[in-house]
Design a protein around this motif. Sequence first.
Motif, PDB file in Angstrom:
ATOM      1  N   LEU A  50       0.821  -1.214   0.000  1.00  0.00           N
ATOM      2  CA  LEU A  50       0.000   0.000   0.000  1.00  0.00           C
ATOM      3  C   LEU A  50       0.851   1.258   0.000  1.00  0.00           C
ATOM      4  N   ALA A  51       1.969   1.254   0.713  1.00  0.00           N
ATOM      5  CA  ALA A  51       2.857   2.423   0.756  1.00  0.00           C
ATOM      6  C   ALA A  51       3.439   2.704  -0.628  1.00  0.00           C
ATOM      7  N   ARG A  52       3.816   1.638  -1.341  1.00  0.00           N
ATOM      8  CA  ARG A  52       4.331   1.838  -2.707  1.00  0.00           C
ATOM      9  C   ARG A  52       3.246   2.375  -3.631  1.00  0.00           C
ATOM     10  N   LYS A  53       2.033   1.896  -3.448  1.00  0.00           N
ATOM     11  CA  LYS A  53       0.935   2.245  -4.348  1.00  0.00           C
ATOM     12  C   LYS A  53       0.298   3.596  -4.017  1.00  0.00           C
ATOM     13  N   TYR A  54       0.148   3.907  -2.711  1.00  0.00           N
ATOM     14  CA  TYR A  54      -0.616   5.081  -2.296  1.00  0.00           C
ATOM     15  C   TYR A  54       0.185   6.134  -1.534  1.00  0.00           C
ATOM     16  N   GLY A  55       1.423   5.868  -1.239  1.00  0.00           N
ATOM     17  CA  GLY A  55       2.247   6.849  -0.538  1.00  0.00           C
ATOM     18  C   GLY A  55       1.700   7.200   0.828  1.00  0.00           C
ATOM     19  N   ASP A  56       1.497   8.488   1.062  1.00  0.00           N
ATOM     20  CA  ASP A  56       1.061   8.975   2.371  1.00  0.00           C
ATOM     21  C   ASP A  56      -0.324   8.488   2.787  1.00  0.00           C
ATOM     22  N   GLU A  57      -1.105   8.016   1.860  1.00  0.00           N
ATOM     23  CA  GLU A  57      -2.451   7.531   2.168  1.00  0.00           C
ATOM     24  C   GLU A  57      -2.467   6.073   2.619  1.00  0.00           C
ATOM     25  N   ALA A  58      -1.308   5.433   2.642  1.00  0.00           N
ATOM     26  CA  ALA A  58      -1.231   3.995   2.912  1.00  0.00           C
ATOM     27  C   ALA A  58      -1.856   3.621   4.247  1.00  0.00           C
ATOM     28  N   TYR A  59      -1.589   4.363   5.291  1.00  0.00           N
ATOM     29  CA  TYR A  59      -2.102   3.991   6.612  1.00  0.00           C
ATOM     30  C   TYR A  59      -3.631   4.041   6.643  1.00  0.00           C
ATOM     31  N   ARG A  60      -4.192   5.096   6.080  1.00  0.00           N
ATOM     32  CA  ARG A  60      -5.648   5.234   6.044  1.00  0.00           C
ATOM     33  C   ARG A  60      -6.278   4.068   5.274  1.00  0.00           C
ATOM     34  N   ILE A  61      -5.701   3.719   4.152  1.00  0.00           N
ATOM     35  CA  ILE A  61      -6.230   2.634   3.333  1.00  0.00           C
ATOM     36  C   ILE A  61      -6.037   1.291   4.046  1.00  0.00           C
ATOM     37  N   TYR A  62      -4.891   1.108   4.682  1.00  0.00           N
ATOM     38  CA  TYR A  62      -4.636  -0.119   5.449  1.00  0.00           C
ATOM     39  C   TYR A  62      -5.711  -0.309   6.519  1.00  0.00           C
ATOM     40  N   LYS A  63      -5.986   0.738   7.275  1.00  0.00           N
ATOM     41  CA  LYS A  63      -6.998   0.652   8.344  1.00  0.00           C
ATOM     42  C   LYS A  63      -8.375   0.361   7.756  1.00  0.00           C
ATOM     43  N   SER A  64      -8.705   0.982   6.642  1.00  0.00           N
ATOM     44  CA  SER A  64      -9.991   0.757   6.002  1.00  0.00           C
ATOM     45  C   SER A  64     -10.123  -0.692   5.529  1.00  0.00           C
ATOM     46  N   LEU A  65      -9.082  -1.220   4.905  1.00  0.00           N
ATOM     47  CA  LEU A  65      -9.114  -2.598   4.416  1.00  0.00           C
ATOM     48  C   LEU A  65      -9.211  -3.605   5.558  1.00  0.00           C
TER      49      LEU A  65
END
Length: 98
Positions: A62-77
């Motif tokens: 997710l960090a490679r794909k979304y950068g700074d948004e990775a944590y938010r997306i990780y929590k959502s998933l």
Amino acid sequence: MYENLPGGEILDDGLRSMSQGQVDENSLLLLIGAYRLERCGISISPLTIGRAFPEDKLYELLARKYGDEAYRIYKSLTRRLVSLENALENLGNHKRKG
């Protein structure tokens, strides 16, 4: 097959990815939830991801794909995964009672 459940797309897409040996967001989520999913009767195939924990591997992806948004997306998933696990457990409990 599970599209009517909350998070069902994770299961359908993840199982398809795993059967093809692909490491992606959904297959990693299934590895993270393998214990609860298998208790619900869903067989999770082994997937080679090296020595990393699936949680770490998912966050890296997710960090490679979304950068700074990775944590938010990780929590959502991961919240979506928990919703799926809860729905499957409730479905199993409902079938046992009925």
